[in-house]
Design a protein around this motif. Structure first.
Motif, short mmCIF file in Angstrom:
data_model
loop_
_atom_site.label_atom_id
_atom_site.label_comp_id
_atom_site.label_asym_id
_atom_site.label_seq_id
_atom_site.Cartn_x
_atom_site.Cartn_y
_atom_site.Cartn_z
N GLU A 272 2.85 38.86 109.90
CA GLU A 272 4.21 39.38 109.72
C GLU A 272 4.37 40.76 110.37
N GLN A 273 3.29 41.54 110.38
CA GLN A 273 3.39 42.92 110.85
C GLN A 273 3.07 43.09 112.34
N LEU A 274 2.47 42.08 112.95
CA LEU A 274 2.12 42.16 114.37
C LEU A 274 3.03 41.24 115.18
N GLU A 275 3.46 41.71 116.33
CA GLU A 275 4.42 40.96 117.13
C GLU A 275 3.75 39.99 118.10
N HIS A 276 2.68 40.41 118.77
CA HIS A 276 2.13 39.60 119.85
C HIS A 276 0.69 39.13 119.59
N SER A 277 0.04 39.62 118.55
CA SER A 277 -1.35 39.24 118.28
C SER A 277 -1.42 37.86 117.62
N ILE A 278 -2.49 37.12 117.91
CA ILE A 278 -2.74 35.83 117.27
C ILE A 278 -3.67 36.07 116.09
N VAL A 279 -3.29 35.62 114.91
CA VAL A 279 -4.09 35.81 113.70
C VAL A 279 -4.69 34.47 113.28
N LEU A 280 -6.01 34.43 113.14
CA LEU A 280 -6.74 33.22 112.77
C LEU A 280 -7.38 33.40 111.40
#
Length: 458
Positions: A272-280
């Motif tokens: 929710e807080q990061l725009e372009h990062s991929i979270v796994l």
């Protein structure tokens, strides 16, 4: 100086060790008797068992005549309250607090003479984030530190076989770098320091520390190493405070970021807080997961969880599976030397970053910046020269006239906005910011004395 350290954790212990070795009168306060006993066995310090923010505890620790209080307990609230009490009840001249929560840090009006009386606030997470970001900015560097508001950088790199400067004398440096002025401040060969002279020859595997203006750093690194490609893909193991800050910083540099986080709740918050990062969601030490996410294409793998062992294992695995560079965060200082230089390229110690930031406040003379290097064995400092030729040992003198302590090198001088790389005939003027490298930390006191002015200055 009479210094009270509140908190005997990793940072408090490392700081006590540094300050006690420099003949300061140090008292450490903590609620855990066992932690204090361990410190007292190793160091010549006083200890007090008690709550860091209680007036009675501070009074027992000698706050009535202390020069400085450094609050580095695990609680932001305790640290800030201790500074308030030290100011109100004991009028302590210098109050330093470790503050981690961004909710406090982003409110500048909270800190100041008319608010919380904290003279300096330290955020270890931000310091580590800045350090990792600089290492990613310069892919070939082992260590990058800044002076004079970023105008000058001191960079440590490892010289590789086939590098253009390997097997050459230092006096040949200008011929290889036309139009670029740089100074080699120190060389470490098989762990031992070598004071650089004109006829010193750089060997493969040497750790070379050089000083230059910020814009010249990439070209100099390229001369000492195979040309490292710019970083495009970064994988972070751990989405805590450092992971979030680092991902935000890297996103602005248009670097592709993937974060592996174990906690589902935290992973959702990150997304929710990061725009372009991929979270796994997953375990960074899971070989299948790393292979699925194409670890062999990752330029930098950075393990930054709170678990040293998990960081070491995941970084080693990532490197074995093809990551170009592996870094990991290590809180236990004794682990750093064990792992760095093997399959892990860089081990990052939050304690070193925090202690470096604090030491500048403790140094005598006008020392505005201190960086602890080589696991605390060496230091780079930025000192301001005051006075004139009559009351100063450095102002108005050429560098070859100054009697520097053994193992000390002047790397650069910042005069206003001008960066002057130091040469033997360079003359130091009043108010110059002088960047020095000290291979033997025991000589720091001698350097401080060098920059103290005589009584006639006042």
């Amino acid at each position: 100086m009479k210094i009270i350290i509140l908190g005997a954790g990793q940072v408090g212990s490392t700081l006590a060790e540094n300050l006690a070795s420099e003949q300061n009168d140090v008292t450490v306060v903590d609620l855990r008797p066992a932690a204090l006993e361990d410190l007292q066995e190793r160091l010549d310090i006083r200890t007090v068992v008690g709550h860091a923010a209680y007036p009675s505890t501070l009074r027992q620790a000698g706050a009535d005549d202390a020069d400085m209080i450094i609050a580095v307990t695990s609680s932001d609230e305790t640290n800030m309250l201790a500074c308030q009490i030290a100011n109100t009840l004991f009028n302590t001249p210098t109050k330093i607090a470790r503050v981690r929560a961004t909710e406090y840090l982003k409110e500048d009006r909270l800190f100041g003479p008319d608010a919380l009386p904290v003279d300096m606030r330290i955020s270890p997470e931000q310091l580590v984030t800045d350090l990792i970001r600089r290492l990613i900015e310069y892919p070939g560097a082992l260590q990058v530190v800044e002076f004079a508001d970023g105008k000058v950088r001191l960079v440590g790199v490892k010289a590789y076989y086939g590098g253009p400067l390997v097997s050459r004398q230092l006096r040949e440096l200008p011929a290889h770098l036309p139009g670029i002025d740089a100074r080699v401040a120190a060389i470490y060969r098989r762990g031992r320091p070598i004071i650089p002279e004109g006829d010193t020859v750089i060997e493969a595997e040497d750790e070379v520390f050089f000083v230059a203006a910020r814009d010249h750093i990439p070209k100099i690194i390229a001369e000492l190493r195979r040309l490292d490609k710019p970083v495009k893909r970064v994988m972070l193991a751990g989405g805590g405070n450092i992971g979030l800050r680092l991902a935000r910083a890297l996103e602005t540099s248009k670097i592709q970021v993937k974060i592996i986080e174990k906690s589902k709740e935290r992973a959702h918050l990150l997304s929710e807080q990061l725009e372009h990062s991929i979270v796994l969601i997953g375990d960074a030490a899971n070989e299948s997961l790393l292979r699925e996410e194409n670890i062999e294409d990752v330029d930098v793998f950075c393990a930054i969880t709170n678990d040293d062992e998990a960081n070491i294992l995941s970084a080693m695995l990532a490197k074995r599976l093809g990551a170009r560079k592996a870094m990991c965060l290590i809180n236990r200082v004794s682990y750093v030397d064990l792992v760095e230089g093997g399959s892990i390229d860089i081990a990052i110690s939050p304690q070193s970053s925090t202690v470096s930031a604090l030491l500048a406040r403790v140094r005598r003379g006008d020392v505005v910046k201190v960086h602890s290097l080589r696991r605390g064995a060496a230091e780079a400092i930025e000192a301001v020269a005051h006075g004139d030729r009559h009351n100063s040992k450095v102002v108005g003198r050429r560098l070859d006239e100054i009697k520097l302590p053994p193992g000390t090198t002047i790397g650069a001088i910042v005069r206003g906005d001008e960066v002057i790389i130091a040469h033997h005939d360079t003359v130091i003027e009043a108010e110059d910011h002088v960047i020095l490298f000290i291979v033997d930390k025991k000589r720091v006191k001698d350097v401080e004395k060098l920059f103290q002015v005589g009584l006639s200055f006042f």
